[in-house]
Design a protein around this motif. Structure first.
Motif, short mmCIF file in Angstrom:
data_model
loop_
_atom_site.label_atom_id
_atom_site.label_comp_id
_atom_site.label_asym_id
_atom_site.label_seq_id
_atom_site.Cartn_x
_atom_site.Cartn_y
_atom_site.Cartn_z
N VAL A 19 1.00 -1.18 0.18
CA VAL A 19 -0.04 0.08 0.02
C VAL A 19 1.01 1.38 -0.03
O VAL A 19 1.76 1.33 1.01
CB VAL A 19 -1.00 -0.17 1.21
CG1 VAL A 19 -1.78 1.41 1.36
CG2 VAL A 19 -1.71 -1.29 1.08
N GLN A 20 0.75 2.09 -1.12
CA GLN A 20 1.76 3.03 -1.06
C GLN A 20 1.07 4.44 -0.71
O GLN A 20 2.10 5.48 -0.37
CB GLN A 20 1.94 3.35 -2.66
CG GLN A 20 2.36 2.21 -3.40
CD GLN A 20 3.64 1.88 -3.24
OE1 GLN A 20 4.40 2.97 -3.03
NE2 GLN A 20 4.10 0.68 -3.19
N HIS A 21 -0.06 4.44 -0.22
CA HIS A 21 -0.69 5.71 0.39
C HIS A 21 -0.76 5.61 1.84
O HIS A 21 -1.28 5.07 2.36
CB HIS A 21 -2.12 5.93 -0.29
CG HIS A 21 -2.67 7.28 0.19
ND1 HIS A 21 -3.98 7.23 0.80
CD2 HIS A 21 -2.52 8.44 0.07
CE1 HIS A 21 -4.44 8.28 1.28
NE2 HIS A 21 -3.65 9.41 0.66
N LYS A 22 0.00 6.56 2.49
CA LYS A 22 0.54 6.40 3.73
C LYS A 22 -0.69 6.43 4.65
O LYS A 22 -0.74 5.64 5.57
CB LYS A 22 1.66 7.64 4.12
CG LYS A 22 2.05 7.83 5.54
CD LYS A 22 3.05 6.53 5.77
CE LYS A 22 3.92 6.83 7.37
NZ LYS A 22 2.80 6.94 8.38
N PRO A 23 -1.62 7.40 4.50
CA PRO A 23 -2.68 7.52 5.48
C PRO A 23 -3.61 6.06 5.20
O PRO A 23 -4.07 5.70 6.47
CB PRO A 23 -3.52 8.49 4.69
CG PRO A 23 -2.75 9.55 4.23
CD PRO A 23 -1.41 8.62 3.72
#
Ligand code: NAD
Length: 390
Positions: A376-380
């Motif tokens: 998962v690349q999107h931190k939030p």
């Protein structure tokens, strides 16, 4: 998956267009006009049977544009390189996707964590269009804006349709009718479109936003901007969350304008947060019977304390509407705009020579990349997934 260069023709890239399954979703991710361009460039476009029916794009128009119709989901997804959708894929869809398939659409990740986790596990690549940065180069890919435009328009029409008054001033043999007053709270993309639409219908329009910068845009549309004592311009042109004290002040200041309005359209939101309450129960009690509130923020908590998402309620003779998915009401044009956004997005994912990039270093691709190569690349979203133990 193989991509090859033949002159400037794209070869070996199969784009699959799903039939949306969410209830009341009438939009489709791409339309025949855009399919024509894609097939002319060399893409193979596959469209699920009746994918465009809800938006009034029948299968035969897609066929005329060079697409093939897939009878069902399994046939559609089998061997697809890129899957395009409006709503996030379902868990069942993800099970059918091969490793490295690219999915592009709204992902609403915070509310679809198990699907995101499954895409990670199956090594699917997903781009979330709502994460496309609002930089000049990405304007043509800004699906949040195109769909907010559709939503703002639909909100004004819905308000007018449920208002027992004419919107324009009328001078008739039966007397003179005063124009209705429409108040727009939140003058972002949707709010500005609602203002423009209400103006065209002949109403007197007032608007308010916590960002003072919105004032100039409101005035340029011929509406009155309410100058209140708050300026909450935050990062990246978005509003910041108000302090509890500012929030009370705002509710008091807004209430006088709400009380004199025949239609109130609310669009106020802060990315990633619950929508701010601008209209309290007490303020609703001061409104005229027959007044209408259309709460565009219904799905993220509502700008009115009495809003119920997906429902219309009546309090003190005031109609309070909490519509869901307003862009779907203007599905024909909302789909057309979305399709153009996607086409533009594809143009940075696949070069003119037909090479599908797997190096997502371009700022737009990097920002909108939700899941890739098992991560998962999107931190939030990653943080939410870790907290949820998924
Ligand atoms: P949004 O949907 O996040 O919010 C809608 C509006 O609600 C915003 O104008 C916001 O200021 C307002 N708001 C938030 N809290 C409020 C409160 N308590 N009271 C009153 N109003 C409140 O916003 P959006 O429509 O996505 O636009 C956000 C910003 O992004 C705007 O400045 C817009 O001009 C900008 N934008 C830039 C580009 C671009 O450059 N490509 C594209 C689209 C939008």
């Amino acid at each position: 998956m193989s991509t090859a260069t033949v002159g400037h023709k794209i070869e070996g890239i199969v784009i699959a267009v799903v039939k949306e399954q969410a209830p009341s979703e009438r939009r489709v991710a791409t339309v025949p006009e855009v399919v024509q361009k894609l097939t002319e460039s060399g893409y193979e476009v596959r469209v699920e049977h009746d994918a465009g029916a809800g938006a009034f794009y029948p299968d035969d128009l897609y066929v005329a544009a060079g697409a093939k119709i897939a009878p069902g989901r399994a046939e559609l997804l089998d061997g697809a390189t890129i899957v395009v959708c409006v709503q996030p894929p379902t868990l069942a869809d993800v099970e059918m996707l091969a490793e490295s398939t690219i999915v592009i659409g709204f992902m609403n990740a915070a509310n679809n964590l198990s699907t995101v986790a499954r895409m990670r596990d199956r090594k699917v690549t997903a781009f979330a269009l709502e994460l496309v940065p609002r930089i000049t180069r990405a304007q043509s890919m800004d699906a949040l804006s195109s769909q907010a435009t559709a939503g703002g328009y639909a909100a004004a029409i819905l308000g007018a349709d449920n208002c027992p008054k004419f919107l324009p001033m009328l001078t008739t043999a039966a007397g003179t009718i005063r124009p209705a007053t429409v108040l727009i709270l939140g003058a972002g993309v949707a709010g500005l479109m609602a203002i423009a639409t209400a103006k065209r219908l002949g109403a007197m329009v007032e608007a308010y936003d916590v960002r003072r910068a919105a004032g100039e845009q409101v005035r340029s549309l011929g509406a009155k901007f309410l100058e209140l004592e708050i300026n909450a311009e935050g990062q990246g042109g978005y509003a910041r969350e108000l302090t509890p004290e500012e929030r009370v002040n705002e509710q008091q200041m807004v209430s006088a304008a709400v009380a004199r309005a025949d239609i109130v359209i609310t669009t106020a939101s802060i990315p990633g947060r619950k929508a701010p309450v601008l209209i309290t129960k007490a303020t609703v009690a001061t409104m005229r019977p027959g007044a209408v509130i259309v709460d565009l923020a219904a799905e993220s908590g509502g700008n009115c304390e009495l809003t119920q998402s997906g429902k219309t309620v009546n309090e003190h003779g005031v109609t309070i509407m909490g519509p869901q998915n307003l862009p779907s009401r203007v599905a024909f044009h909302a789909s057309q705009m979305y399709a153009k956004n996607l086409q533009s997005f594809l143009s940075i994912l696949v070069s003119e020579e037909g090479v599908l990039t797997r190096e997502f270093t371009d700022e737009i691709l990097a920002s909108s990349l939700l899941v890739n190569a098992g991560e998962v690349q999107h931190k939030p979203t990653l943080d939410l997934i870790s907290v949820g133990g998924l």
